[in-house]
Motif scaffolding. Structure first.
Motif, PDB file in Angstrom:
ATOM      1  N   HIS A  92       1.934  -6.010  -6.975  1.00 51.68           N
ATOM      2  CA  HIS A  92       1.655  -4.686  -6.427  1.00 51.68           C
ATOM      3  C   HIS A  92       0.290  -4.187  -6.884  1.00 51.68           C
ATOM      4  CE1 HIS A  92       2.191  -0.136  -6.898  1.00 51.68           C
ATOM      5  NE2 HIS A  92       1.983  -0.343  -5.624  1.00 51.68           N
ATOM      6  N   GLU A  93      -0.030  -4.366  -8.156  1.00 51.59           N
ATOM      7  CA  GLU A  93      -1.326  -3.922  -8.673  1.00 51.59           C
ATOM      8  C   GLU A  93      -2.477  -4.651  -7.994  1.00 51.59           C
ATOM      9  OE1 GLU A  93      -1.181  -4.452 -12.857  1.00 51.59           O
ATOM     10  OE2 GLU A  93       0.301  -2.857 -13.197  1.00 51.59           O
ATOM     11  N   GLU A 127       5.541   5.942  -1.721  1.00 52.19           N
ATOM     12  CA  GLU A 127       4.618   7.049  -1.940  1.00 52.19           C
ATOM     13  C   GLU A 127       5.194   8.376  -1.457  1.00 52.19           C
ATOM     14  OE1 GLU A 127       0.976   5.925  -0.050  1.00 52.19           O
ATOM     15  OE2 GLU A 127       0.173   5.017  -1.884  1.00 52.19           O
ATOM     16  N   SER A 128       6.107   8.335  -0.495  1.00 54.39           N
ATOM     17  CA  SER A 128       6.744   9.554   0.004  1.00 54.39           C
ATOM     18  C   SER A 128       7.730  10.150  -0.982  1.00 54.39           C
ATOM     19  CB  SER A 128       7.468   9.247   1.321  1.00 54.39           C
ATOM     20  OG  SER A 128       8.519   8.313   1.102  1.00 54.39           O
ATOM     21  N   GLY A 129       8.051   9.397  -2.032  1.00 54.90           N
ATOM     22  CA  GLY A 129       9.037   9.845  -3.008  1.00 54.90           C
ATOM     23  C   GLY A 129      10.403   9.228  -2.812  1.00 54.90           C
ATOM     24  N   ALA A 130      10.612   8.514  -1.711  1.00 54.77           N
ATOM     25  CA  ALA A 130      11.897   7.871  -1.458  1.00 54.77           C
ATOM     26  C   ALA A 130      12.146   6.766  -2.481  1.00 54.77           C
ATOM     27  CB  ALA A 130      11.930   7.294  -0.043  1.00 54.77           C
ATOM     28  N   LYS A 131      13.401   6.649  -2.893  1.00 56.97           N
ATOM     29  CA  LYS A 131      13.788   5.649  -3.895  1.00 56.97           C
ATOM     30  C   LYS A 131      14.770   4.671  -3.269  1.00 56.97           C
ATOM     31  CE  LYS A 131      16.854   6.792  -6.964  1.00 56.97           C
ATOM     32  NZ  LYS A 131      17.534   7.409  -8.129  1.00 56.97           N
ATOM     33  N   TYR A 132      14.555   3.379  -3.531  1.00 56.00           N
ATOM     34  CA  TYR A 132      15.426   2.340  -3.006  1.00 56.00           C
ATOM     35  C   TYR A 132      15.851   1.421  -4.139  1.00 56.00           C
ATOM     36  CZ  TYR A 132      13.156   3.977   1.255  1.00 56.00           C
ATOM     37  OH  TYR A 132      12.641   4.763   2.263  1.00 56.00           O
ATOM     38  N   GLN A 133      17.149   1.253  -4.278  1.00 61.41           N
ATOM     39  CA  GLN A 133      17.667   0.376  -5.330  1.00 61.41           C
ATOM     40  C   GLN A 133      17.578  -1.075  -4.896  1.00 61.41           C
ATOM     41  OE1 GLN A 133      21.529   1.522  -6.744  1.00 61.41           O
ATOM     42  NE2 GLN A 133      21.906  -0.423  -7.786  1.00 61.41           N
ATOM     43  N   LEU A 134      17.269  -1.952  -5.849  1.00 59.16           N
ATOM     44  CA  LEU A 134      17.183  -3.385  -5.580  1.00 59.16           C
ATOM     45  C   LEU A 134      18.515  -4.023  -5.986  1.00 59.16           C
ATOM     46  CD1 LEU A 134      13.576  -4.099  -6.938  1.00 59.16           C
ATOM     47  CD2 LEU A 134      14.276  -3.364  -4.648  1.00 59.16           C
ATOM     48  N   GLY A 137       0.795  -1.215   0.000  1.00 60.13           N
ATOM     49  CA  GLY A 137       0.000   0.000   0.000  1.00 60.13           C
ATOM     50  C   GLY A 137       0.828   1.265   0.000  1.00 60.13           C
ATOM     51  N   ARG A 138       2.119   1.169   0.355  1.00 56.71           N
ATOM     52  CA  ARG A 138       3.004   2.321   0.394  1.00 56.71           C
ATOM     53  C   ARG A 138       3.942   2.376  -0.810  1.00 56.71           C
ATOM     54  NH1 ARG A 138       1.203   6.235   3.765  1.00 56.71           N
ATOM     55  NH2 ARG A 138       0.448   5.323   5.728  1.00 56.71           N
ATOM     56  N   VAL A 139       3.852   1.394  -1.691  1.00 56.47           N
ATOM     57  CA  VAL A 139       4.707   1.377  -2.884  1.00 56.47           C
ATOM     58  C   VAL A 139       4.032   2.185  -3.988  1.00 56.47           C
ATOM     59  CG1 VAL A 139       5.706  -0.067  -4.694  1.00 56.47           C
ATOM     60  CG2 VAL A 139       5.761  -0.829  -2.305  1.00 56.47           C
ATOM     61  N   ALA A 140       4.759   3.161  -4.528  1.00 60.74           N
ATOM     62  CA  ALA A 140       4.221   3.969  -5.628  1.00 60.74           C
ATOM     63  C   ALA A 140       4.460   3.286  -6.974  1.00 60.74           C
ATOM     64  CB  ALA A 140       4.847   5.358  -5.620  1.00 60.74           C
ATOM     65  N   SER A 141       5.657   2.769  -7.180  1.00 52.68           N
ATOM     66  CA  SER A 141       5.965   2.124  -8.456  1.00 52.68           C
ATOM     67  C   SER A 141       7.256   1.335  -8.346  1.00 52.68           C
ATOM     68  CB  SER A 141       6.092   3.161  -9.580  1.00 52.68           C
ATOM     69  OG  SER A 141       7.181   4.039  -9.325  1.00 52.68           O
ATOM     70  N   LEU A 142       7.443   0.433  -9.304  1.00 54.59           N
ATOM     71  CA  LEU A 142       8.691  -0.311  -9.466  1.00 54.59           C
ATOM     72  C   LEU A 142       9.202   0.004 -10.869  1.00 54.59           C
ATOM     73  CD1 LEU A 142       6.830  -3.121  -7.913  1.00 54.59           C
ATOM     74  CD2 LEU A 142       9.214  -3.029  -7.234  1.00 54.59           C
ATOM     75  N   ARG A 143      10.419   0.514 -10.969  1.00 56.29           N
ATOM     76  CA  ARG A 143      10.924   0.983 -12.245  1.00 56.29           C
ATOM     77  C   ARG A 143      12.236   0.295 -12.604  1.00 56.29           C
ATOM     78  NH1 ARG A 143      10.066   7.523 -11.298  1.00 56.29           N
ATOM     79  NH2 ARG A 143       7.994   7.352 -10.329  1.00 56.29           N
ATOM     80  N   SER A 144      12.419   0.094 -13.898  1.00 58.94           N
ATOM     81  CA  SER A 144      13.634  -0.531 -14.414  1.00 58.94           C
ATOM     82  C   SER A 144      14.297   0.402 -15.412  1.00 58.94           C
ATOM     83  CB  SER A 144      13.308  -1.866 -15.090  1.00 58.94           C
ATOM     84  OG  SER A 144      12.749  -2.773 -14.166  1.00 58.94           O
ATOM     85  N   GLU A 161       3.510   1.308   7.586  1.00 57.45           N
ATOM     86  CA  GLU A 161       4.547   2.303   7.369  1.00 57.45           C
ATOM     87  C   GLU A 161       5.798   1.660   6.777  1.00 57.45           C
ATOM     88  OE1 GLU A 161       4.116   5.509   7.707  1.00 57.45           O
ATOM     89  OE2 GLU A 161       2.041   5.150   8.363  1.00 57.45           O
ATOM     90  N   VAL A 162       6.515   2.439   6.006  1.00 57.67           N
ATOM     91  CA  VAL A 162       7.809   2.003   5.476  1.00 57.67           C
ATOM     92  C   VAL A 162       8.835   2.079   6.605  1.00 57.67           C
ATOM     93  CG1 VAL A 162       9.651   2.501   3.821  1.00 57.67           C
ATOM     94  CG2 VAL A 162       7.249   2.824   3.166  1.00 57.67           C
ATOM     95  N   THR A 163       9.594   1.016   6.779  1.00 47.85           N
ATOM     96  CA  THR A 163      10.633   1.000   7.812  1.00 47.85           C
ATOM     97  C   THR A 163      11.993   0.748   7.178  1.00 47.85           C
ATOM     98  OG1 THR A 163      10.371  -1.374   8.248  1.00 47.85           O
ATOM     99  CG2 THR A 163       9.012   0.131   9.527  1.00 47.85           C
ATOM    100  N   VAL A 164      13.007   1.402   7.717  1.00 45.83           N
ATOM    101  CA  VAL A 164      14.383   1.251   7.249  1.00 45.83           C
ATOM    102  C   VAL A 164      15.252   0.909   8.453  1.00 45.83           C
ATOM    103  CG1 VAL A 164      16.349   2.353   6.130  1.00 45.83           C
ATOM    104  CG2 VAL A 164      14.010   2.914   5.394  1.00 45.83           C
ATOM    105  N   ARG A 165      15.980  -0.183   8.343  1.00 49.51           N
ATOM    106  CA  ARG A 165      16.851  -0.626   9.445  1.00 49.51           C
ATOM    107  C   ARG A 165      18.264  -0.806   8.904  1.00 49.51           C
ATOM    108  NH1 ARG A 165      17.641  -5.889  10.989  1.00 49.51           N
ATOM    109  NH2 ARG A 165      15.834  -6.498   9.749  1.00 49.51           N
TER     110      ARG A 165
END
Length: 230
Positions: free
Chosen positions: A191-192, A121-128, A105-112, A203-207
């Motif tokens: 995701h869809e 959704e906050s605009g934060a980007k995380y590389q896979l 629910g907090r994922v805006a998109s997955l891009r390649s 919530e998105v969590t980062v550890r």
């Protein structure tokens, strides 16, 4: 270079809120090439390091120990550690030095692009990191897709007798995409389907992975001190 997926228990299963949920099994995406490369690098570092520790003279054993303390965590972080865990509720990204948990629910998109990335959704980007991009394999798949489309057009346009029927067989096979592109496609579909589910909110969590960063930092400091006083 590839990153196939398989079913395996999640060693750190978490729900959207971050609490333990051991009943889930996650689909895991990893890079076999990274795993093989990491094992080979660790074997090489271990062989050279142990030899320097036991056969070296003067400061050499201490330098070897410091170098091993610095290099081993980095090799583990960038080769063996990266993985992407996926289930119906959330995406958990284990990168070299961080673990990011994103409920669907907090994922805006997955891009390649040149890399595979997930946007919150906050605009934060995380590389896979576990899904490296192969531009060569992607170009090959695009060429196969273009050839398949051309064969389909010829089969539709000239479908007389048996030859038209045989011409239409090729496209059914479809282009063979690189494993990372196929994994991204599967995650986009999930995701869809699941972004509006009640259990996929939170919530998105980062550890931070202090167990990886701390030994590497200690090794770097020790190595710098030894070289400085040399």
């Amino acid at each position: 270079m590839t990153s196939p997926e398989h079913q395996s228990p999640d060693p750190e299963p978490m729900n959207a809120a971050g609490s333990a949920t051991p009943q889930y099994q996650d689909r895991i995406y990893r890079s076999p090439a990274g795993l093989v490369g990491g094992v080979l690098l660790l074997a090489l570092i271990g062989w050279l390091g142990v030899d320097a520790v036991f056969a070296g003279e003067g400061r050499t054993p201490w330098l070897a120990l410091a170098a091993m303390l610095f290099l081993v965590p980095l090799v583990v972080a960038y080769t063996l550690r990266p993985a992407v865990y996926v289930n119906d509720d959330r995406l958990r990204v284990r990168n070299p030095f961080r673990v990011i948990v994103l409920p669907w629910g907090r994922v805006a998109s997955l891009r390649s692009g040149f890399t595979n990335e997930v946007f919150a959704e906050s605009g934060a980007k995380y590389q896979l990191w576990a899904l490296p991009v192969s531009l060569r394999a992607r170009s090959k798949a695009n060429r196969q897709e273009a050839r398949a489309a051309a064969r389909a057009a010829l089969g539709d346009g000239g479908g007389r007798g048996g030859r038209g029927g045989r011409g239409a067989v090729g496209p059914a096979e479809g282009p063979r995409r690189h494993e990372s592109d196929r994994a991204m496609g599967e995650m986009r579909e999930l995701h869809e389907r699941r972004q509006g589910a009640e259990t996929a909110q939170g919530e998105v969590t980062v550890r931070w992975a202090y167990g990886i960063a701390a030994p590497a930092a200690a090794g770097a400091v020790l190595l710098a001190v030894l070289l400085a006083v040399g």
